[in-house]
Design an enzyme around this catalytic site. Structure first.
Site, PDB file in Angstrom:
ATOM      1  N   TYR A 363       0.799  -1.230   0.000  1.00 43.90           N
ATOM      2  CA  TYR A 363       0.000   0.000   0.000  1.00 43.90           C
ATOM      3  C   TYR A 363       0.828   1.274   0.000  1.00 43.90           C
ATOM      4  CZ  TYR A 363      -3.170  -3.651   1.355  1.00 43.90           C
ATOM      5  OH  TYR A 363      -3.870  -4.819   1.378  1.00 43.90           O
ATOM      6  N   MET A 364       0.297   2.263  -0.726  1.00 46.09           N
ATOM      7  CA  MET A 364       0.849   3.622  -0.674  1.00 46.09           C
ATOM      8  C   MET A 364      -0.289   4.509  -0.188  1.00 46.09           C
ATOM      9  SD  MET A 364       3.046   3.230  -4.148  1.00 46.09           S
ATOM     10  CE  MET A 364       3.475   4.925  -4.399  1.00 46.09           C
ATOM     11  N   ASP A 365      -0.393   4.584   1.131  1.00 44.57           N
ATOM     12  CA  ASP A 365      -1.627   5.062   1.740  1.00 44.57           C
ATOM     13  C   ASP A 365      -1.981   6.518   1.471  1.00 44.57           C
ATOM     14  OD1 ASP A 365      -2.657   2.722   3.133  1.00 44.57           O
ATOM     15  OD2 ASP A 365      -0.820   2.807   4.301  1.00 44.57           O
ATOM     16  N   GLU A 368      -3.087   6.542  -2.296  1.00 42.25           N
ATOM     17  CA  GLU A 368      -4.150   5.597  -2.652  1.00 42.25           C
ATOM     18  C   GLU A 368      -5.435   5.835  -1.854  1.00 42.25           C
ATOM     19  OE1 GLU A 368      -1.463   1.821  -4.196  1.00 42.25           O
ATOM     20  OE2 GLU A 368      -2.177   1.762  -2.129  1.00 42.25           O
ATOM     21  N   GLY A 370      -5.477   8.596   0.906  1.00 37.90           N
ATOM     22  CA  GLY A 370      -5.531   9.929   1.511  1.00 37.90           C
ATOM     23  C   GLY A 370      -5.271   9.838   3.007  1.00 37.90           C
ATOM     24  N   TYR A 453      -4.836  -0.178  10.445  1.00 34.07           N
ATOM     25  CA  TYR A 453      -3.714   0.450  11.130  1.00 34.07           C
ATOM     26  C   TYR A 453      -3.995   1.881  11.529  1.00 34.07           C
ATOM     27  CZ  TYR A 453       0.595  -2.149  11.577  1.00 34.07           C
ATOM     28  OH  TYR A 453       1.568  -2.974  12.021  1.00 34.07           O
ATOM     29  N   MET A 520      13.345  22.812   3.185  1.00 36.86           N
ATOM     30  CA  MET A 520      14.091  23.631   4.135  1.00 36.86           C
ATOM     31  C   MET A 520      14.450  24.969   3.491  1.00 36.86           C
ATOM     32  SD  MET A 520      14.107  21.503   6.602  1.00 36.86           S
ATOM     33  CE  MET A 520      15.199  22.259   7.814  1.00 36.86           C
ATOM     34  N   ASP A 521      14.280  26.025   4.234  1.00 38.94           N
ATOM     35  CA  ASP A 521      14.714  27.359   3.785  1.00 38.94           C
ATOM     36  C   ASP A 521      15.475  27.959   4.959  1.00 38.94           C
ATOM     37  OD1 ASP A 521      13.437  27.073   1.367  1.00 38.94           O
ATOM     38  OD2 ASP A 521      12.154  28.827   1.588  1.00 38.94           O
ATOM     39  N   ASP A 660      17.427  26.768  -3.962  1.00 39.17           N
ATOM     40  CA  ASP A 660      16.242  26.364  -3.200  1.00 39.17           C
ATOM     41  C   ASP A 660      16.145  24.840  -3.301  1.00 39.17           C
ATOM     42  OD1 ASP A 660      13.926  26.279  -1.814  1.00 39.17           O
ATOM     43  OD2 ASP A 660      12.756  27.527  -3.192  1.00 39.17           O
ATOM     44  N   ILE A 661      16.330  24.151  -2.170  1.00 34.72           N
ATOM     45  CA  ILE A 661      16.343  22.679  -2.212  1.00 34.72           C
ATOM     46  C   ILE A 661      15.311  22.081  -1.253  1.00 34.72           C
ATOM     47  CG2 ILE A 661      18.732  22.385  -2.998  1.00 34.72           C
ATOM     48  CD1 ILE A 661      19.586  22.033  -0.070  1.00 34.72           C
TER      49      ILE A 661
HETATM   50 CU   LIG Z   1       3.115  -3.149  11.224  1.00 31.29          CU
END
Ligand SMILES: [Cu+2]
Ligand SMILES: *[C@@H]1O[C@H](CO)[C@@H](O)[C@H](O)[C@H]1NC(C)=O
Ligand SMILES: *[C@@H]1O[C@H](CO)[C@@H](O)[C@H](O)[C@H]1NC(C)=O
Ligand SMILES: *[C@@H]1O[C@H](CO)[C@@H](O)[C@H](O)[C@H]1NC(C)=O
Length: 722
Positions: A363-365, A368, A370, A453, A520-521, A660-661
Site C-alpha cells: 500500500y501507498m496510503d 491511494e 488519503g 492500522y 528547508m529554507d 532552493d532545495i
Molecule cells: Cu506493522
C-alpha cells in the site's frame, strides 16, 4: 540605528527571561490572564466541573465553519470557497457525472507567500482539483475570483487519483451481487449477513492492472467480534472495477486448503466487550494549564508559541502540513526561516507474502487512500492531553461539496518532567552549583486510521530550535488465516511468511515507510546540502594513539550525490546549510536531519512495488525545488507504474548547490509481528529531528527561567470540589 539595535537587545533579553514563565507577550493570550485563578489558593479548578477544553481563538469555536474566511495565503479553502468551486465544476462538466478526488488550495508561488505580510491582500486564491469523468483523470485549476477553469494535460502519467471515501462505501457491496461469491461464503458455513469486505488497492504488476481502476476486496466475518480483521475468510479475493462497481474476477483459493475461520474469542478490543480494566493507576496523572495555553492561533492556522511561529493546516492527502516554520533568535529578536513546508508525502506498506491473496498488498496510503481523509476526530483526554486544543478540517466530498471533519488535529504544550539543560557542579573546587531548566514543547498531532492500522503523526517544536517528527504505529495487524494452531505443526522448510499469533492466525511480516517532504529554507531559500563525513584517521606513529575519528565535509553538487543510504560503520551527519550566511565565528548557519526509524527496504529494486515506492531506495534525498514535485510516489499513485517518483526526479541529477532545495526523509519500520500485537498492537514509535547546527550563536535556551514552587499550580484533587 545602533541605539535602536541595543534597545532591541535589551528588550529581548527581558523577553527571553520571560519566555517560559509568562508568555503573555502575544496579544490574544492576555485575555486569558483576566481569568487567572490562583491555583495554590483555590484548587477547585482541577475538579471535574472545570474540565473545559479551552480553544485559543473565537474562530475555532464557530464549529460549523460557514463564516470562516481565509486570512493567510496558505489557509486551506474555506467551506464557502469549496462550495463555489463545486458550482464551477458542475458547469465545467456540463451536467454530466464527475467525481472529485482532491479539491484543495493551489498554493501561491513561494515568492508571493514570502512577500506577503499581515494586512496585505491575499495573493490570488485558486483551487487545484483532481477529478474523474467519463473514465478520464482531470487535473484542473479553478480561479476563485473569476471562476475560470483551466485544464492541465496529465495523459502521459500512469495511475489514478486516490479512491474516494464514497467509492469505498459503494464498492464493498459489489461482491454480494456475484453468485459465486455468495456460494463460496455459504459453502463455508458462514452467514452472508455477517460478512464484510474491505477494498484493498491492487498495486500494479503489469497489464492486468492497466486501463481499469480496481480494488481487491478481501472479506471477513464480523460474527461475535468488532475486530473482524482477526476473522479473515482466507483465500477469497473479489477483484472489482471501481468505476463499474462490478466484480471482474473472483478468486477462491482458501476453501480447498481447508483454512478455518479463526475464532472470535479474545479478539475484541473494546472496553464494552469483556475488557474491563485490570490495570488502572489509583491516582490520576494529567497535564494541566489552569491559566490557559501559552500559544495562540492567529486567524485559523498561524500558530505562535514561545519562540516559534508556523502555519498549520489539515490536508486530505498529507494529513497535516506545517508551513513557514520560523524561530525567533534570542540574540537579535528576529524571526528566522527554518522550513518552508513539511509534510508526509507518501507511505509504503509492503506485506511479505507472495501468495495469490497477499502478493499485491503493497500500500501507498497517502496517494491511494488519503492520509488526511482517513484522519478521524481525536478522543480528547486519551488521544491528546487535557490541555489540548483542536483544529477542524474542511474537506471536499466526492461530489465536490464541503464537509467538516471536526477535531482532526490537536495542539498542546507538553511538559514531561524533562530538562531542557542542566548541570550540577560537585563541591570539589568550590561551592556546589545546581542549575536545571524545564523542557516544554509544543505538539501538533493527528491520527490517520487506514483500515486496520493507526498512524499517529506528531510535529513537536522545542524552544532550543529542534523540531521532532514522530511517527507512531498502533491499531490492528492485518492477519492471514492458517490451519495451524501451534508452531510444531509447521514443516521445517515451510515459509508461513510471519508469526503464528493465535490459533489459526498468522501476523504477516511487513514494513512501514513514511516519506517526508521537508522544504528547508534555512535563513532564506538558497541552501546547500553538506555531508559531514566521519571517518577513521591514523596517526602514523606520531601519537601514542593509533587512530582517531575525523570530520571531512563535502557539499553535494547534484541530486544524485545526495541519494543517501545510511551506514553505521561509515557514518555522516547531514546538514542543510545556508552558504551565504555565517555565524560570527564563521560557520555557515544550518539545520541537520538526525535520522531514526532507519529500516531500509529489502525488496529487489526492479520489483514492481519497489519501483512504485522507489522513495524507499534511500533514507535521505535532496532535490532542487520544483513546485510539481510534491508526492514522492507520484501524483497519481493508485496503480501507478513508478515513472513519476522521487527516484526518477533525483536521477535527472539537477544541481542542488546554493539553491532552493527540498530534503526528503524516509522513515522506516520492519514489522515482524509478535503475540503482543494480538488482538491490537501497543504503540511503537520512531521519528527524526531537524536540529539547529551553528544556526544560533550559542545555546538558545540559556536564558530560559527555571520553575519555582510558587509558580506551579498545586491541585488537590477533589478536595475543594464536593
Ligand atoms: Cu506493522
Ligand atoms: C452555520 O451557522 C450559521 C450562522 O450561525 C447558520 O446561518 C448556518 O445555517 C449554519 N450552517 C449549518 C450547515 O449548520
Ligand atoms: C448474495 O447474498 C446477499 C445477502 O444475503 C443478497 O442480498 C444478494 O442478493 C445475494 N446475491 C445473489 C447474486 O444471489
Ligand atoms: C519539474 O518537475 C516536473 C515533474 O517531475 C518536470 O516535468 C519538470 O521538467 C520539472 N521542472 C524543472 C524546471 O526541472
Amino acid at each position: 540605528m545602533e541605539a535602536k539595535n541595543s534597545f532591541m537587545l535589551i528588550l529581548l533579553a527581558v523577553s527571553a527571561v520571560l519566555l517560559f514563565t509568562v508568555f503573555t507577550s502575544h496579544s490574544s493570550i492576555s485575555t486569558a490572564s483576566s481569568e487567572l485563578t490562583d491555583c495554590a489558593a483555590n484548587s477547585g479548578w482541577c475538579t471535574a466541573k472545570n474540565r473545559i477544553l479551552r480553544r485559543p481563538t473565537a474562530a475555532s469555536l464557530s464549529a460549523n465553519h460557514s463564516s470562516d474566511v481565509a486570512g493567510h495565503p496558505l489557509d486551506p479553502l474555506t467551506l464557502t470557497e469549496i462550495a463555489g468551486v463545486r458550482d464551477r465544476l458542475v458547469s465545467f462538466f456540463g451536467g454530466s457525472g464527475f467525481s472529485v478526488h482532491s479539491l484543495v488550495l493551489d498554493e501561491p508561488d513561494k515568492d508571493a507567500v514570502r512577500r506577503w505580510k499581515k494586512g496585505d491582500p491575499l495573493p490570488q486564491r485558486q483551487a487545484a482539483v483532481i477529478a474523474r469523468a467519463a473514465g478520464k483523470n482531470y487535473l484542473l485549476t479553478v480561479d476563485l475570483e473569476s471562476g475560470a477553469v483551466s485544464e492541465q494535460d496529465s495523459s502521459h502519467v500512469s495511475g489514478f487519483p486516490l479512491i474516494a471515501l464514497e467509492e469505498m462505501q459503494a464498492v464493498i457491496w459489489a461482491p454480494f451481487k456475484n453468485p459465486d461469491f455468495n456460494n463460496s461464503i455459504i459453502e463455508r458455513g458462514l452467514d452472508l449477513n455477517d460478512v464484510v469486505c474491505l477494498p484493498f488497492s491492487p498495486g500494479w504488476f503489469g497489464d492486468k492492472e492497466d486501463g481499469k481502476r480496481l480494488v481487491k476486496l478481501e472479506c471477513f466475518t464480523t460474527k461475535d467480534t468488532a475486530n473482524f480483521y482477526m476473522r479473515p475468510i482466507e483465500g477469497i479475493i473479489a477483484v472489482t472495477d471501481i468505476d463499474e462497481n462490478e466484480v471482474v474476477e473472483f478468486i477462491d483459493r482458501g476453501k480447498k486448503k481447508h483454512i478455518p475461520i479463526p475464532k472470535a474469542d479474545g479478539t475484541d478490543y473494546r472496553l464494552s466487550s469483556d475488557n474491563s480494566p485490570v490495570f488502572k493507576l489509583p491516582n490520576p496523572v494529567s497535564m494541566e494549564q489552569p491559566n490557559g495555553p501559552n500559544f495562540v492561533i492567529e486567524g485559523n492556522h498561524l500558530v505562535k508559541w514561545a519562540n516559534w511561529e508556523f502555519h498549520l493546516k489539515p490536508d486530505p492527502r498529507a494529513g497535516v502540513v506545517v508551513s513557514q516554520a520560523r524561530v525567533r533568535d534570542p540574540d537579535t529578536g528576529l524571526l528566522r526561516n527554518v522550513m518552508y513546508k513539511g509534510f508526509a508525502s507518501e507511505l509504503f506498506v509492503p506485506y511479505m507474502d507472495p501468495e495469490e491473496a497477499w502478493y499485491f498488498k503493497t500500500y501507498m496510503d497517502a496517494g491511494e487512500y488519503g492520509f488526511g481523509l482517513q484522519a478521524l476526530a481525536l478522543d480528547p483526554l486519551n488521544d491528546c492531553p487535557r490541555n489540548a486544543v483542536y483544529m477542524d478540517a474542511v474537506f471536499a466530498a466526492s461530489d465536490g461539496s464541503p464537509y467538516v471533519r471536526s477535531n482532526m488535529i490537536c495542539i498542546f504544550e507538553r511538559y514531561a518532567g524533562d530538562a531542557a539543560w542542566r548541570h550540577t557542579e560537585a563541591p570539589i573546587v568550590g561551592d556546589m552549583i545546581r542549575e536545571a531548566r524545564p523542557k516544554i514543547s509544543l505538539v501538533a498531532r493527528m491520527v490517520a486510521s487506514l483500515a486496520n492500522y493507526d498512524y499517529i503523526i506528531d510535529w513537536e517544536f522545542h524552544a532550543d530550535g529542534l523540531i521532532h517528527v514522530k511517527v507512531s504505529l498502533t491499531g490492528i495487524v492485518i492477519v492471514k488465516g492458517t490451519s495451524y494452531v501451534n508452531t510444531n505443526q509447521v514443516n521445517e522448510n515451510e515459509d508461513v511468511y510471519g508469526t503464528l499469533l493465535s490459533d489459526n492466525i498468522i501476523g504477516v511480516v511487513h514494513d512501514h515507510y513514511v516519506n517526508f517532504h521537508l522544504d528547508m529554507d534555512v535563513d532564506g531559500p538558497d541552501n546547500s546540502f553538506l555531508n559531514v563525513h566521519l571517518k577513521r584517521a591514523y596517526t602514523d606513529g606520531k601519537s601514542p594513539r593509533k587512530s582517531y575519528m575525523k570530520v571531512e565535509k563535502q557539499v553535494a553538487k547534484t541530486e544524485k550525490e545526495a541519494q543517501i543510504k545510511l551506514k553505521l560503520y561509515d557514518p555522516s551527519e547531514f546538514h542543510v546549510i545556508n552558504p551565504n550566511k555565517r555565524t560570527k565565528v564563521g560557520n555557515p548557519v544550518g539545520y541537520k536531519i538526525v535520522p531514526a526509524g532507519t529500516a531500509a527496504s529489502l525488496l529487489d529494486p526492479e520489483d514492481p512495488p519497489q519501483k512504485r515506492a522507489a522513495f524507499t531506495n534511500n533514507q535521505i534525498w535532496v532535490t532542487g525545488y520544483n513546485r510539481s514535485q510534491q508526492w514522492s510516489g507520484g501524483l497519481f499513485a493508485y496503480q501507478s507504474h513508478g515513472e513519476d517518483t522521487l527516484q526518477v526526479w533525483s536521477d535527472r541529477d539537477g544541481p542542488i548547490e546554493n539553491r532552493d532545495i527540498v530534503l526528503w526523509y524516509t522513515l522506516g519500520f520492519h514489522h515482524v509481528p509478535c503475540q503482543e500485537d494480538f488482538p491490537i498492537m501497543p504503540t511503537v514509535s520512531s521519528g527524526f529531528d531537524l536540529k539547529p547546527v551553528n544556526f544560533f550563536e550559542r545555546n538558545p535556551v540559556l536564558r530560559v527561567a527555571p520553575y519555582d514552587d510558587n509558580q506551579l499550580p498545586v491541585c488537590k484533587a477533589a478536595a475543594a470540589s464536593a
